[in-house]
Scaffold this motif. Structure first.
Motif, PDB file in Angstrom:
ATOM      1  N   TYR A   1      -3.212   2.624   1.400  1.00  0.00           N
ATOM      2  CA  TYR A   1      -3.268   3.413   0.176  1.00  0.00           C
ATOM      3  C   TYR A   1      -4.028   4.551   0.609  1.00  0.00           C
ATOM      4  O   TYR A   1      -3.652   5.962   0.051  1.00  0.00           O
ATOM      5  CB  TYR A   1      -3.697   2.542  -0.858  1.00  0.00           C
ATOM      6  CG  TYR A   1      -3.779   3.495  -2.329  1.00  0.00           C
ATOM      7  CD1 TYR A   1      -2.498   3.757  -2.987  1.00  0.00           C
ATOM      8  CD2 TYR A   1      -4.985   4.031  -2.672  1.00  0.00           C
ATOM      9  CE1 TYR A   1      -2.426   4.349  -3.957  1.00  0.00           C
ATOM     10  CE2 TYR A   1      -4.815   4.602  -3.777  1.00  0.00           C
ATOM     11  CZ  TYR A   1      -3.725   4.918  -4.481  1.00  0.00           C
ATOM     12  OH  TYR A   1      -3.729   5.684  -5.628  1.00  0.00           O
ATOM     13  N   LEU A   2      -5.372   4.570   1.104  1.00  0.00           N
ATOM     14  CA  LEU A   2      -6.237   5.576   1.222  1.00  0.00           C
ATOM     15  C   LEU A   2      -5.908   6.666   2.019  1.00  0.00           C
ATOM     16  O   LEU A   2      -5.642   7.895   2.040  1.00  0.00           O
ATOM     17  CB  LEU A   2      -7.750   5.100   1.674  1.00  0.00           C
ATOM     18  CG  LEU A   2      -8.573   6.151   2.022  1.00  0.00           C
ATOM     19  CD1 LEU A   2      -9.148   6.750   0.747  1.00  0.00           C
ATOM     20  CD2 LEU A   2      -9.841   5.417   2.689  1.00  0.00           C
TER      21      LEU A   2
ATOM     22  N   PHE B   1      -5.763  -7.523   2.038  1.00  0.00           N
ATOM     23  CA  PHE B   1      -6.228  -6.561   1.094  1.00  0.00           C
ATOM     24  C   PHE B   1      -7.002  -5.348   1.859  1.00  0.00           C
ATOM     25  O   PHE B   1      -6.685  -4.229   1.465  1.00  0.00           O
ATOM     26  CB  PHE B   1      -7.743  -7.169   0.357  1.00  0.00           C
ATOM     27  CG  PHE B   1      -8.244  -6.326  -0.581  1.00  0.00           C
ATOM     28  CD1 PHE B   1      -7.567  -5.812  -1.760  1.00  0.00           C
ATOM     29  CD2 PHE B   1      -9.568  -5.858  -0.587  1.00  0.00           C
ATOM     30  CE1 PHE B   1      -8.062  -5.024  -2.751  1.00  0.00           C
ATOM     31  CE2 PHE B   1      -9.979  -4.916  -1.333  1.00  0.00           C
ATOM     32  CZ  PHE B   1      -9.355  -4.543  -2.567  1.00  0.00           C
TER      33      PHE B   1
ATOM     34  N   GLU C   1      -5.482  -1.640   1.063  1.00  0.00           N
ATOM     35  CA  GLU C   1      -6.540  -0.432   0.611  1.00  0.00           C
ATOM     36  C   GLU C   1      -6.606   0.683   1.731  1.00  0.00           C
ATOM     37  O   GLU C   1      -6.439   1.963   1.382  1.00  0.00           O
ATOM     38  CB  GLU C   1      -8.010  -0.892   0.615  1.00  0.00           C
ATOM     39  CG  GLU C   1      -8.319  -1.696  -0.780  1.00  0.00           C
ATOM     40  CD  GLU C   1      -8.403  -0.646  -1.784  1.00  0.00           C
ATOM     41  OE1 GLU C   1      -9.077   0.170  -2.002  1.00  0.00           O
ATOM     42  OE2 GLU C   1      -7.556  -1.096  -2.716  1.00  0.00           O
ATOM     43  N   ASN C   2      -6.595   0.472   2.953  1.00  0.00           N
ATOM     44  CA  ASN C   2      -6.459   1.290   4.124  1.00  0.00           C
ATOM     45  C   ASN C   2      -5.356   2.257   3.907  1.00  0.00           C
ATOM     46  O   ASN C   2      -5.393   3.613   4.243  1.00  0.00           O
ATOM     47  CB  ASN C   2      -7.108   0.842   5.232  1.00  0.00           C
ATOM     48  CG  ASN C   2      -8.432   0.855   5.388  1.00  0.00           C
ATOM     49  OD1 ASN C   2      -9.050   0.092   4.660  1.00  0.00           O
ATOM     50  ND2 ASN C   2      -9.169   1.001   6.701  1.00  0.00           N
TER      51      ASN C   2
ATOM     52  N   MET D   1      -1.694  -2.985  -8.579  1.00  0.00           N
ATOM     53  CA  MET D   1      -3.224  -3.119  -8.599  1.00  0.00           C
ATOM     54  C   MET D   1      -3.797  -4.115  -9.394  1.00  0.00           C
ATOM     55  O   MET D   1      -4.805  -4.887  -8.994  1.00  0.00           O
ATOM     56  CB  MET D   1      -3.737  -1.635  -8.734  1.00  0.00           C
ATOM     57  CG  MET D   1      -3.738  -0.727  -7.728  1.00  0.00           C
ATOM     58  SD  MET D   1      -4.227  -1.150  -6.030  1.00  0.00           S
ATOM     59  CE  MET D   1      -3.686  -0.138  -5.109  1.00  0.00           C
TER      60      MET D   1
ATOM     61  N   GLY E   1       0.739  -1.149   0.175  1.00  0.00           N
ATOM     62  CA  GLY E   1       0.004   0.027  -0.051  1.00  0.00           C
ATOM     63  C   GLY E   1       0.734   1.321   0.091  1.00  0.00           C
ATOM     64  O   GLY E   1       0.532   2.164  -0.582  1.00  0.00           O
TER      65      GLY E   1
END
Length: 281
Positions: A157-158, A150, A154-155, A111, A97
């Motif tokens: 990266y966000l 996963f 995602e978190n 990705m 991430g």
């Protein structure tokens, strides 16, 4: 114009309100748990113990199972699988991430493979992993890691890509290096998002480890469920369910304690409590 100390009083008032709401939430959880147990008892009265045992016998069986030491090997194996799978998935998720957030080429390469891995049913991989790695702990750890991976990616990266624009402008104006911007700006902003991902990943690692034990395991809480199913021992199955529930609550509590310690280190005691309660500071 705000009076001196006005902001401090407002923060204390918000914190008191958040604490009151937290206590009300705990009381509602306790009441709902009692209601569920009563409903369980009444429903079990209308069914055979083979279909739904009553809470009393399940509790008695649980106490006997734990105090006799028979539960310890199953709990210990499952805990090891959860922790190892969570650690492996956490390192991969946070690492990838971070790479995806910092480098465009890494994001374009990573990705598509992430999407592919998420499209594959993880539990369907369990039989082939057993063939490759045997009936030991390794297949369970891999399944737990794949499932936990996963949400953390995602978190992370966000969190790293949504740092406030004014902070990013300040670091650019100061000619801060990429590493300094990442560690001093983006990472601090991403802490709540990463810990949110860690919480989800921890619970998913528990689910992954237990379900993976359904395929080729002789120890662990998942294996205990399969054994109780094969012997039609519904009471023992509920004992395993209760142990899994308690284990999940303990892991979530540990996560909460670590989160508060980190937030207290970053924001101080009052700021940490307000952020944990969902109050903006």
């Amino acid at each position: 114009m705000n009076r001196p100390g006005g902001r401090g009083r407002d923060m204390r008032r918000l914190l008191r309100a958040a604490r009151s709401e937290a206590w009300i939430g705990r009381a509602l959880v306790l009441v709902s748990a009692v209601v569920l147990i009563v409903v369980w008892h009444l429903w079990a009265k209308t069914n055979s113990p083979l279909i739904l045992p009553e809470p009393g016998p399940v509790l008695s069986r649980l106490i006997d199972y734990v105090t006799s030491g028979r539960a310890t090997p199953h709990i210990w194996i499952t805990v090891q699988e959860i922790v190892l799978g969570f650690a492996l998935g956490g390192v991969a998720g946070i690492g990838l991430g971070t790479l995806a957030s910092e480098f465009g080429i890494a994001r374009r390469v990573i990705m598509p493979y992430v999407i592919i891995t998420q499209a594959l049913p993880k539990f369907a991989l369990a039989p082939i992993l057993v063939i490759w790695f045997g009936f030991g702990m390794t297949p369970k750890v891999i399944i737990a890691a794949l499932i936990a991976f996963f949400p953390l990616l995602e978190n992370t990266y966000l969190g790293l890509t949504t740092a406030p624009a004014e902070m990013m402008e300040l670091f650019r104006a100061l000619r801060a290096s990429r590493w300094t911007t990442l560690t001093k700006c983006k990472a601090l902003h991403a802490v709540p998002a990463v810990f949110s991902g860690l919480r989800v990943a921890l619970m998913l690692a528990l689910v992954g480890a237990v379900v993976a034990e359904y395929v080729g395991a002789n120890k662990g809480l998942g294996a205990l469920i399969i054994v109780s199913q094969g012997t039609l021992d519904t009471e023992l199955m509920f004992v395993a369910f209760v142990q899994l529930t308690v284990l999940g609550l303990v892991l979530d509590k540990i996560h909460g304690l670590v989160y508060r310690l980190v937030m207290r280190r970053l924001y101080g005691s009052v700021g940490a409590e307000m952020r944990a309660a969902g109050v903006s500071v």
